[in-house]
Scaffold this motif. Structure first.
Motif, PDB file in Angstrom:
ATOM      1  N   SER A  24       0.832  -1.204   0.000  1.00  7.84           N
ATOM      2  CA  SER A  24       0.000   0.000   0.000  1.00  7.84           C
ATOM      3  C   SER A  24       0.871   1.259   0.000  1.00  7.84           C
ATOM      4  N   ILE A  25       2.042   1.201   0.658  1.00  9.93           N
ATOM      5  CA  ILE A  25       2.965   2.339   0.632  1.00  9.93           C
ATOM      6  C   ILE A  25       3.511   2.540  -0.769  1.00  9.93           C
ATOM      7  N   LEU A  26       3.813   1.442  -1.456  1.00 15.50           N
ATOM      8  CA  LEU A  26       4.318   1.523  -2.825  1.00 15.50           C
ATOM      9  C   LEU A  26       3.277   2.166  -3.738  1.00 15.50           C
ATOM     10  N   ILE A  27       2.002   1.840  -3.538  1.00 17.80           N
ATOM     11  CA  ILE A  27       0.929   2.446  -4.334  1.00 17.80           C
ATOM     12  C   ILE A  27       0.824   3.935  -4.031  1.00 17.80           C
ATOM     13  N   GLU A  28       0.944   4.309  -2.751  1.00 15.27           N
ATOM     14  CA  GLU A  28       0.883   5.718  -2.381  1.00 15.27           C
ATOM     15  C   GLU A  28       2.026   6.507  -3.019  1.00 15.27           C
ATOM     16  N   LEU A  29       3.217   5.934  -3.017  1.00 18.51           N
ATOM     17  CA  LEU A  29       4.355   6.608  -3.631  1.00 18.51           C
ATOM     18  C   LEU A  29       4.169   6.773  -5.137  1.00 18.51           C
ATOM     19  N   ALA A  30       3.589   5.765  -5.770  1.00 23.14           N
ATOM     20  CA  ALA A  30       3.322   5.862  -7.211  1.00 23.14           C
ATOM     21  C   ALA A  30       2.357   6.999  -7.508  1.00 23.14           C
ATOM     22  N   GLU A  31       1.354   7.186  -6.660  1.00 26.49           N
ATOM     23  CA  GLU A  31       0.415   8.296  -6.842  1.00 26.49           C
ATOM     24  C   GLU A  31       1.112   9.638  -6.647  1.00 26.49           C
TER      25      GLU A  31
END
Length: 299
Positions: A184-191
């Protein structure tokens, strides 16, 4: 060659995971020791007037550095001041005047391989925004210069060159044992990377405040990758900065004076502000460097 790196303090600080989920429940509460010291400006130890005689080369490059720093503050684009042609005595005098400031950096020859050695070594002088940049070519030739600005351009350029796409795992993708919240952190960083633009404040994900395990942090670092840029800022405590292989993504870890992690974060930005000299720093450096050159001219 007599360079400011010959007696420099040890550079790399190991990155140690710290945060909720990284401690055992039965451990006794133990407060982190906060930083005890702070690096501040110290005026360079100027040589005696008679020692300056015959060092027109050193005085000349310092005058060029001041001139180009003033031009930079006026909004102009300036080139580095080359030091390759200085004599050993002139170079030693330049080293003495510039000294060593808070920030040092290395551009490694290859990502993920510390043993490959540094291709570029950078040391901020005691004048913030006045940088000593020493580059070693593949053929062993050394190029020595003084660069003026918030941060040496080679660091930004290398971080862009290291960038590659970072895939976001599918929701049903299997994960290693102990990895819980890193996806979920990786997804947040991508955003954040998708929406962040040059000139905007950095987007910071503070891992210290999140429920992450050591396995989460290790998996996240593996997914983001490690680039060639390593920056160490010594101010109130220490800060170690490395670029990820993801575009505009940096790992920023703060340590206290006992080298214990007190803040572990990921920043989405061109380069973390802690590594950069602000405009006020550049203005102050121009004033101080002018005072040094005034002393030199009087001598």
């Amino acid at each position: 060659m007599n360079t400011p790196f010959s007696s420099a303090r040890p550079f790399p600080i190991p990155v140690v995971a710290l945060g909720p989920g990284s401690q055992h429940d039965d451990e006794q509460l133990d407060y982190i020791t906060m930083p005890q010291g702070m690096s501040t400006y110290r005026a360079p130890a100027l040589p005696e007037p008679e020692a300056l005689a015959g060092h027109a080369g050193a005085v000349g490059v310092l005058a060029q550095a001041l001139e180009r720093l003033q031009a930079l503050l006026a909004g102009e684009t300036v080139e580095p001041v080359r030091l390759d042609g200085l004599t050993a005595a002139d170079l030693a005098l330049v080293n003495q005047v510039l000294g060593e400031g808070e920030v040092s950096a290395q551009l490694l020859a290859e990502p993920d391989r510390l043993e490959a050695g540094a291709r570029v070594r950078i040391q901020e002088s005691v004048f913030a925004g006045v940088w000593r940049v020493i580059e070693t070519g593949e053929d062993g030739t050394v190029h020595d210069s003084i660069e003026l600005g918030a941060v040496p351009a080679v660091l930004r350029r290398a971080a862009r060159e290291d960038a590659r796409p970072v895939p976001v795992p599918a929701p049903d993708a299997p994960l290693p044992p102990g990895v819980l919240n890193a996806p979920s952190i990786l997804i947040e960083l991508a955003e954040h990377r998708q929406h962040w633009r040059e000139g905007r404040p950095p987007e910071v994900v503070n891992l210290t405040l999140l429920p992450v395990t050591p396995q989460d942090i290790a998996w996240l670092d593996h997914q983001l990758g490690t680039g060639r840029v390593v920056i160490l800022s010594r101010g109130y405590g220490n800060c170690r900065i490395t670029n990820a292989r993801a575009l505009n993504t940096w790992r920023v870890v703060y340590y206290n004076s006992q080298d214990t992690v007190i803040l572990n974060s990921v920043e989405v930005c061109a380069i973390p502000e802690v590594a950069c000299a602000a405009r006020e720093d550049l203005e102050d450096s121009a004033e101080r460097l002018a005072e040094v050159l005034q002393w030199v001219s009087q001598a």
